[in-house]
Design an enzyme around this catalytic site. Structure first.
Site, PDB file in Angstrom:
ATOM      1  N   VAL A 185      -9.448  -3.524   0.243  1.00  0.00           N
ATOM      2  CA  VAL A 185     -10.125  -5.016  -0.176  1.00  0.00           C
ATOM      3  C   VAL A 185      -9.792  -5.967   0.912  1.00  0.00           C
ATOM      4  CG1 VAL A 185      -9.382  -4.438  -2.647  1.00  0.00           C
ATOM      5  CG2 VAL A 185      -7.575  -5.278  -1.161  1.00  0.00           C
TER       6      VAL A 185
ATOM      7  N   ASP B 275       0.850  -1.204   0.052  1.00  0.00           N
ATOM      8  CA  ASP B 275       0.081  -0.161  -0.046  1.00  0.00           C
ATOM      9  C   ASP B 275       0.906   1.187  -0.128  1.00  0.00           C
ATOM     10  OD1 ASP B 275      -1.928   1.904   0.650  1.00  0.00           O
ATOM     11  OD2 ASP B 275      -2.572   0.886   2.291  1.00  0.00           O
TER      12      ASP B 275
ATOM     13  N   LYS C 158      -1.150  -1.960  -4.524  1.00  0.00           N
ATOM     14  CA  LYS C 158      -2.304  -0.724  -4.516  1.00  0.00           C
ATOM     15  C   LYS C 158      -1.216   0.371  -4.670  1.00  0.00           C
ATOM     16  CE  LYS C 158      -5.593  -0.727  -1.183  1.00  0.00           C
ATOM     17  NZ  LYS C 158      -6.125  -0.270  -0.039  1.00  0.00           N
TER      18      LYS C 158
HETATM   19  P1  IMP Z   1       2.086  -0.369   3.901  1.00  0.00           P
HETATM   20  O1  IMP Z   1       2.354  -0.870   2.509  1.00  0.00           O
HETATM   21  O2  IMP Z   1       3.054  -0.176   4.684  1.00  0.00           O
HETATM   22  O3  IMP Z   1       0.791   0.735   3.813  1.00  0.00           O
HETATM   23  O4  IMP Z   1       1.293  -1.504   4.653  1.00  0.00           O
HETATM   24  C1  IMP Z   1       0.702  -2.733   3.892  1.00  0.00           C
HETATM   25  C2  IMP Z   1      -0.027  -3.205   4.946  1.00  0.00           C
HETATM   26  O5  IMP Z   1      -1.525  -2.626   5.384  1.00  0.00           O
HETATM   27  C3  IMP Z   1      -0.624  -4.629   4.470  1.00  0.00           C
HETATM   28  O6  IMP Z   1       0.472  -5.813   4.619  1.00  0.00           O
HETATM   29  C4  IMP Z   1      -1.733  -4.928   4.989  1.00  0.00           C
HETATM   30  O7  IMP Z   1      -1.994  -5.659   6.239  1.00  0.00           O
HETATM   31  C5  IMP Z   1      -2.730  -3.595   5.335  1.00  0.00           C
HETATM   32  N1  IMP Z   1      -3.427  -3.227   4.135  1.00  0.00           N
HETATM   33  C6  IMP Z   1      -3.364  -2.086   3.139  1.00  0.00           C
HETATM   34  N2  IMP Z   1      -4.243  -2.127   2.400  1.00  0.00           N
HETATM   35  C7  IMP Z   1      -5.274  -2.813   2.606  1.00  0.00           C
HETATM   36  C8  IMP Z   1      -6.219  -3.175   2.130  1.00  0.00           C
HETATM   37  O8  IMP Z   1      -7.056  -2.882   1.103  1.00  0.00           O
HETATM   38  N3  IMP Z   1      -7.188  -4.349   2.915  1.00  0.00           N
HETATM   39  C9  IMP Z   1      -6.666  -5.076   3.910  1.00  0.00           C
HETATM   40  N4  IMP Z   1      -5.491  -4.725   4.275  1.00  0.00           N
HETATM   41  C10 IMP Z   1      -4.711  -3.709   3.863  1.00  0.00           C
END
Ligand code: IMP
Ligand code: MG
Length: 183
Positions: free
Chosen positions: A157, A106, A134
């Site tokens: 999602v 994300d 994403k």
């Molecule tokens: P980031 O890339 O550090 O923002 O964190 C990613 C983490 O956030 C992922 O491993 C998921 O646990 C959680 N996450 C991000 N987007 C989603 C989503 O759309 N649904 C469920 N969990 C999400």
């Protein structure tokens, strides 16, 4: 598909068939790229457990499986970039080829920290495999995804390991939650 897996708050984005087919392709790619090597797959708990199980069985190499659990400091839903290792690896990774297995990238902040952390332990190589990407909310634009299942829109999602307040990890497909307030 059993009726109980769907409800009016879920909109199917990726079917089980689409996901299965794509993971087999990723497995074949990894098998090819790592020919003659014995990479360690490192799953990031909890979200990666379903993807990990499928991906591992699609790789025709001598692999080993490890898991790590991390949590962001600060607010629950938003990634702050400050990461705490809740469960560390049980093995040393110096000189090893590592493939970090994630459910979704994300902001990319969790992964940036994790990849750097593993590299600093003297790993020979560190690559990233994620079921979902994403791209829109990405903060670390330099983060390289080596193996990506699907790109998804900037929506919340669930399914295939991904949760909303710990629910829906067991959905055999990926769905958009129409109203994330109701889980
Ligand atoms: P980031 O890339 O550090 O923002 O964190 C990613 C983490 O956030 C992922 O491993 C998921 O646990 C959680 N996450 C991000 N987007 C989603 C989503 O759309 N649904 C469920 N969990 C999400
Ligand atoms: Mg996760």
């Amino acid at each position: 598909m059993p009726a109980e897996f769907t409800n009016s708050n879920l909109e199917v984005l990726l079917s089980n068939e689409q996901i299965t087919t794509r993971i087999k392709e990723l497995g074949a790619e990894i098998t090819n790229d790592y020919a003659g090597q014995e990479p360690i797959l490192i799953g990031v708990l909890k979200g990666a457990f379903v993807f990990m199980a499928d991906l591992a069985r699609s790789i025709n190499l001598k692999i080993s499986i490890e898991f790590m659990a991390v949590s962001s400091y600060g607010k629950a839903q938003k990634s702050s970039g400050e990461v705490k290792i809740i469960k560390d690896l049980d093995v040393a990774v110096e000189g090893k080829d590592l493939i970090v297995v994630e459910d979704i990238v994300d902001t990319g902040l969790t992964l940036s920290y994790l990849l750097q952390n593993l590299q600093s332990r003297g790993a020979k190589s560190v690559r990233l495999a994620t079921l979902l990407d994403k791209p829109e909310p990405r903060i670390n634009k330099d983060l390289k995804i080596n193996y990506c299942g699907f790109q998804v829109p900037n929506k919340f999602v669930v399914g295939y390991g991904l949760d909303a307040a710990e629910r829906y990890r067991n959905l055999p497909f990926i769905a958009v939650v129409r109203n994330p307030e109701i889980v």
